[in-house]
Design a protein around this motif. Structure first.
Motif, short mmCIF file in Angstrom:
data_model
loop_
_atom_site.label_atom_id
_atom_site.label_comp_id
_atom_site.label_asym_id
_atom_site.label_seq_id
_atom_site.Cartn_x
_atom_site.Cartn_y
_atom_site.Cartn_z
N PRO A 3 0.23 -31.84 -38.20
CA PRO A 3 1.48 -31.60 -38.90
C PRO A 3 1.91 -30.38 -39.38
O PRO A 3 3.13 -29.92 -39.61
CB PRO A 3 1.83 -32.83 -39.87
CG PRO A 3 0.46 -33.04 -40.37
CD PRO A 3 -0.30 -32.88 -39.15
N ILE A 4 0.78 -29.73 -39.71
CA ILE A 4 1.19 -28.37 -40.32
C ILE A 4 0.61 -27.15 -39.42
O ILE A 4 1.40 -26.01 -39.04
CB ILE A 4 0.24 -28.07 -41.83
CG1 ILE A 4 0.79 -29.05 -42.63
CG2 ILE A 4 0.16 -26.65 -41.93
CD1 ILE A 4 -0.12 -28.94 -43.95
N LEU A 45 7.72 -27.53 -41.21
CA LEU A 45 6.57 -27.19 -41.96
C LEU A 45 6.63 -27.41 -43.32
O LEU A 45 5.71 -27.99 -43.82
CB LEU A 45 6.14 -25.67 -41.72
CG LEU A 45 5.16 -25.24 -42.35
CD1 LEU A 45 3.73 -25.60 -41.92
CD2 LEU A 45 4.94 -23.71 -42.35
N GLY A 46 7.72 -27.27 -44.09
CA GLY A 46 7.99 -27.35 -45.34
C GLY A 46 8.10 -29.07 -45.51
O GLY A 46 7.33 -29.38 -46.56
N PHE A 47 8.57 -29.74 -44.70
CA PHE A 47 8.67 -31.15 -44.80
C PHE A 47 7.34 -31.90 -44.62
O PHE A 47 6.80 -32.73 -45.44
CB PHE A 47 9.64 -31.72 -43.71
CG PHE A 47 9.61 -33.30 -43.78
CD1 PHE A 47 10.41 -33.82 -44.85
CD2 PHE A 47 9.33 -33.96 -42.84
CE1 PHE A 47 10.58 -35.30 -44.81
CE2 PHE A 47 9.37 -35.52 -42.78
CZ PHE A 47 9.99 -36.03 -43.93
N HIS A 48 6.47 -31.29 -44.00
CA HIS A 48 5.21 -31.87 -43.61
C HIS A 48 4.25 -31.69 -44.63
O HIS A 48 3.42 -32.45 -44.93
CB HIS A 48 4.66 -31.52 -42.28
CG HIS A 48 5.50 -31.80 -41.21
ND1 HIS A 48 5.36 -31.08 -39.95
CD2 HIS A 48 6.20 -33.06 -40.87
CE1 HIS A 48 6.24 -31.81 -38.84
NE2 HIS A 48 6.39 -32.87 -39.47
N ILE A 86 5.15 -31.24 -47.78
CA ILE A 86 5.59 -32.11 -48.84
C ILE A 86 5.25 -33.50 -48.58
O ILE A 86 4.88 -34.33 -49.75
CB ILE A 86 7.25 -32.04 -49.06
CG1 ILE A 86 7.63 -30.61 -49.59
CG2 ILE A 86 7.52 -33.17 -49.96
CD1 ILE A 86 8.98 -30.63 -49.55
N LEU A 87 5.35 -34.01 -47.32
CA LEU A 87 4.44 -35.37 -47.02
C LEU A 87 3.00 -35.21 -47.32
O LEU A 87 2.60 -36.30 -47.92
CB LEU A 87 4.92 -35.44 -45.59
CG LEU A 87 6.19 -36.05 -45.26
CD1 LEU A 87 6.09 -36.45 -43.74
CD2 LEU A 87 6.38 -37.32 -45.96
N SER A 120 13.68 -31.55 -48.11
CA SER A 120 13.27 -30.10 -48.53
C SER A 120 14.22 -29.17 -47.77
O SER A 120 13.96 -27.81 -47.97
CB SER A 120 11.68 -30.16 -47.76
OG SER A 120 11.74 -30.43 -46.34
N GLY A 121 15.45 -29.82 -47.16
CA GLY A 121 15.94 -28.84 -46.46
C GLY A 121 16.73 -27.60 -47.12
O GLY A 121 16.55 -26.60 -46.64
#
Length: 109
Positions: free
Chosen positions: A22-23, A46-49, A51-52, A101-102
């Motif tokens: 995911p990254i 990338l930011g969302f993953h 944060i996950l 995160s958007g």
């Protein structure tokens, strides 16, 4: 109108969570691509993953006091649903931004 290459690269960055990278995949797409749309979508993914990953780690630690179990289930559902929605939106020529995160990611671009 997005090209097929833009759609595929953007969808690949969103769906990278399903192939256990995911990254790495969004980061590679972000570094290789020259297209602004693809870079934005890869940065969002990338930011969302990230944060996950942080949320899953915290939830995993909180499993000790049992509050982490429902949190871990919630993180798993979010990790399953939102990337699929993002890929569908990208294939329909829509600009997708994750609700979690958007806004933060778009401001930092």
């Amino acid at each position: 109108m997005l090209t097929t290459e833009q759609k595929l690269l953007s969808a690949a960055s969103h769906l990278a969570v399903f192939v256990s990278l995911p990254i790495i995949i969004p980061l590679v797409i972000l570094l290789i691509s020259k297209d602004g749309y693809v870079k934005t979508q890869a940065m969002e993914a990338l930011g969302f993953h990230i944060i996950l990953l942080i949320a899953a780690t915290i939830s995993g630690i909180l499993v000790i006091i049992l509050i982490g179990i429902p949190l871990l289930i919630a993180v798993g559902l979010v990790a399953l649903i939102f990337p699929i929605i993002a890929a569908i939106k990208v294939f329909n020529d829509e600009d997708y931004s994750y609700p979690i995160s958007g806004k933060f990611i778009r401001k930092s671009i």
